[in-house]
Design an enzyme around this catalytic site. Structure first.
Site, short mmCIF file in Angstrom:
data_model
loop_
_atom_site.label_atom_id
_atom_site.label_comp_id
_atom_site.label_asym_id
_atom_site.label_seq_id
_atom_site.Cartn_x
_atom_site.Cartn_y
_atom_site.Cartn_z
N HIS A 101 0.16 -1.14 -0.09
CA HIS A 101 -0.31 0.17 0.08
C HIS A 101 0.49 1.13 -0.25
O HIS A 101 0.60 2.63 0.67
CB HIS A 101 -0.62 -0.03 1.09
CG HIS A 101 -2.03 -1.11 0.79
ND1 HIS A 101 -3.82 -0.78 0.75
CD2 HIS A 101 -2.27 -2.54 0.66
CE1 HIS A 101 -3.67 -1.81 0.11
NE2 HIS A 101 -3.51 -2.48 0.96
N THR A 102 2.04 0.97 -0.16
CA THR A 102 2.91 2.65 -0.87
C THR A 102 3.07 2.85 -2.26
O THR A 102 3.00 3.90 -2.49
CB THR A 102 4.79 2.06 -0.56
OG1 THR A 102 4.72 1.05 -1.11
CG2 THR A 102 4.77 1.82 1.37
N ASP A 103 2.28 1.90 -3.03
CA ASP A 103 2.30 2.17 -4.40
C ASP A 103 1.75 3.40 -5.12
O ASP A 103 1.86 4.57 -5.46
CB ASP A 103 2.06 0.88 -5.42
CG ASP A 103 0.87 0.86 -5.97
OD1 ASP A 103 0.21 0.62 -4.10
OD2 ASP A 103 0.74 -0.64 -5.73
N GLY A 134 -7.89 -14.01 -7.30
CA GLY A 134 -8.77 -13.72 -5.99
C GLY A 134 -7.89 -14.09 -5.00
O GLY A 134 -7.77 -14.29 -3.74
N ALA A 135 -6.22 -14.46 -5.25
CA ALA A 135 -4.98 -14.86 -4.44
C ALA A 135 -4.62 -14.13 -3.83
O ALA A 135 -3.31 -13.80 -3.38
CB ALA A 135 -4.65 -16.33 -4.26
N SER A 157 -3.50 -11.71 -10.36
CA SER A 157 -4.17 -12.08 -11.80
C SER A 157 -4.42 -11.93 -12.78
O SER A 157 -4.28 -11.33 -13.85
CB SER A 157 -4.98 -13.66 -11.87
OG SER A 157 -6.14 -12.65 -10.74
N SER A 158 -5.43 -10.82 -12.14
CA SER A 158 -5.48 -9.31 -13.60
C SER A 158 -4.69 -8.83 -14.10
O SER A 158 -4.48 -8.56 -15.53
CB SER A 158 -6.55 -8.10 -13.07
OG SER A 158 -6.08 -7.39 -11.43
N GLU A 162 -7.36 -1.58 -16.03
CA GLU A 162 -7.12 -1.25 -14.33
C GLU A 162 -8.70 -0.10 -13.61
O GLU A 162 -9.44 -0.76 -13.00
CB GLU A 162 -6.23 -1.49 -13.40
CG GLU A 162 -6.75 -1.92 -11.96
CD GLU A 162 -6.71 -3.40 -11.32
OE1 GLU A 162 -5.82 -4.58 -12.12
OE2 GLU A 162 -5.95 -3.36 -10.16
N ASP A 208 1.32 -3.74 -9.93
CA ASP A 208 1.08 -4.86 -10.33
C ASP A 208 1.16 -5.49 -11.83
O ASP A 208 1.76 -5.83 -12.09
CB ASP A 208 -0.44 -5.39 -9.94
CG ASP A 208 -1.17 -5.73 -8.50
OD1 ASP A 208 0.20 -5.43 -7.57
OD2 ASP A 208 -1.57 -5.09 -8.55
C1 GLA Z 1 -3.36 -4.70 -4.73
C2 GLA Z 1 -2.52 -3.57 -5.83
C3 GLA Z 1 -1.28 -2.96 -5.67
C4 GLA Z 1 -1.49 -2.52 -4.28
C5 GLA Z 1 -1.15 -3.03 -3.22
C6 GLA Z 1 -0.85 -3.09 -2.13
O1 GLA Z 1 -2.53 -4.93 -5.55
O2 GLA Z 1 -3.12 -3.63 -6.74
O3 GLA Z 1 -1.93 -1.86 -6.69
O4 GLA Z 1 -1.58 -1.32 -4.16
O5 GLA Z 1 -2.85 -3.90 -3.28
O6 GLA Z 1 0.55 -3.10 -1.93
#
Ligand code: GLA
Length: 374
Positions: A28-30, A112-113, A117-118, A150, A162
């Site tokens: 959750h830093t991105d 969903g893991a 995957s997306s 996305e 991702d």
């Molecule tokens: C998901 C989001 C990413 C990122 C992570 C948490 O994977 O797609 O952009 O924020 O959560 O690090």
């Protein structure tokens, strides 16, 4: 991207692969313009593009339905097909002459893991389209297109890590990403040479309120940055964090800021250790990352915490949740000989908890998206 692309008609199928990912550290830093250190899985999605008679259609080896479309109507198609057809809609919307096409996707990334995957879906389709239609997309254009699918088409407010790693990963390396400049640099991550293994435990815990909770964390971080008068939480340093936290009245925002700022610092420390070849040394940083995701950011669930605890009891050098949270996967850095006993200990813990049996598998850093023979 040029509007009048000099596309060649596609007569032969064109195929591309793009991987899912594990995030080693930097959660959750991105979307805070911060730092992340993911790497690509060997698992991924293969997209095959062929010229069709008319319209655009999508099939998936993992889904029963075939989806056909001629318009930019995201709400009319099931979720998986939105990721496949989204790039076509966006390209057409930007003036690219996209011919009638059939796209087939086949993915072995668990759904969903929390293993992206997306992103594997979208990035495999974009890489195949780029090749098949000679679009000549630059690295930045491919990234922007995949993020737009996305964020704008699917409407998920994710932060871009991702897609970045799925497109740019380098085999044998983790990918240090500066999510402000979008610059990436590969960092050697040779588990085998260190006598170590990275075990992924898919807790199979049902995802709980993922979309709403993710958006709430993002909005909270943006609100905290606004109150603190900085462009993003990236601009608060670890030295300033306690002073910054005192400037916020809301305990919830204080916790979010603490997590993001300290997590950015842990990413940088992890990069330093890996650059020196000290793989074992990153263990305590991984474990240190888990506590604030659980306590401050509150994105863990009991199954995930139990898996982390069991891995540490089993002798892991470090363990943490990986990905967006609210279920999903945990990673543990283990001596190779400790992998099987660790899987047994985690499995027993899940039985005791009355939870679904988790699955475990080893991962090593694979390559990013690329064209493969059709
Ligand atoms: C998901 C989001 C990413 C990122 C992570 C948490 O994977 O797609 O952009 O924020 O959560 O690090």
């Amino acid at each position: 991207m040029t509007a009048q692309n000099s596309r060649q008609p596609v007569s032969e199928p064109t195929r591309a692969f793009a991987p899912g990912r594990v995030n080693l550290i930097g959660e959750h830093t991105d979307y805070n313009d911060g730092f992340v250190l993911p790497f690509a899985l060997g698992l991924g999605c293969t997209a095959t593009v062929v010229l069709a008679g008319e319209g655009w259609s999508a099939t998936s080896a993992q889904q029963d339905d075939e989806v056909a479309t001629t318009t930019c109507a995201p709400s009319d198609v099931p979720g998986w097909a939105t990721y496949v057809l989204g790039p076509l809609w966006l390209l057409a919307d930007r003036g690219v002459d996209v011919p009638p096409l059939r796209i087939h996707v086949d993915s072995n990334v668990p759904l969903g893991a929390g293993l992206s995957s997306s992103a594997a879906l979208v990035c495999s389709v974009i890489t195949a389209l780029d090749e098949a239609l000679s679009l000549g997309l630059s690295a930045d254009e491919s990234l922007a297109l995949s993020r737009a699918v996305e964020n704008d088409v699917v409407g998920a407010p994710t932060g871009g890590m991702d897609q970045l790693v799925s497109l740019r990963a380098v085999e044998g390396h983790a990918l240090f990403c500066d999510m402000r400049s979008l610059e990436t640099s590969p960092v050697p991550f040779d588990l085998e040479a260190a006598g170590l293994a990275l075990l992924v435990i898919d807790t199979r815990a049902p995802h709980r309120h993922v979309d709403g909770e993710y958006a709430e964390r993002r909005a909270g971080c943006e609100e905290a940055a606004r109150v603190l008068g900085v462009p993003a939480l990236r601009d608060v340093t670890a030295d300033d964090v306690e002073a910054a936290v005192e400037g916020l009245d809301d305990d919830r925002l204080q916790r979010y800021v603490r997590h993001v700022v300290t997590e950015n610092d842990r990413v940088l420390a992890t990069v330093d250790l890996l650059s020196e070849g000290d793989v074992a040394g990153i263990g305590p940083l991984l474990t240190a990352s888990h506590a604030p995701t659980r306590d401050d950011f509150a994105i863990s669930v009991p199954e995930v915490d139990a898996a982390v605890e069991a891995l540490l009891e089993a002798g892991a050098l470090g363990a943490r949740m990986t990905g967006g949270g609210f279920g999903g996967c945990v990673i543990g850095l283990l001596p190779t000989a400790g992998v099987e006993p660790a899987v047994d200990i985690v499995t027993r813990r899940f039985r005791d908890g009355g939870w679904q049996e988790p699955t475990g598998f080893l991962v090593t850093p694979g390559p990013g998206a690329h064209v493969v023979p059709a």
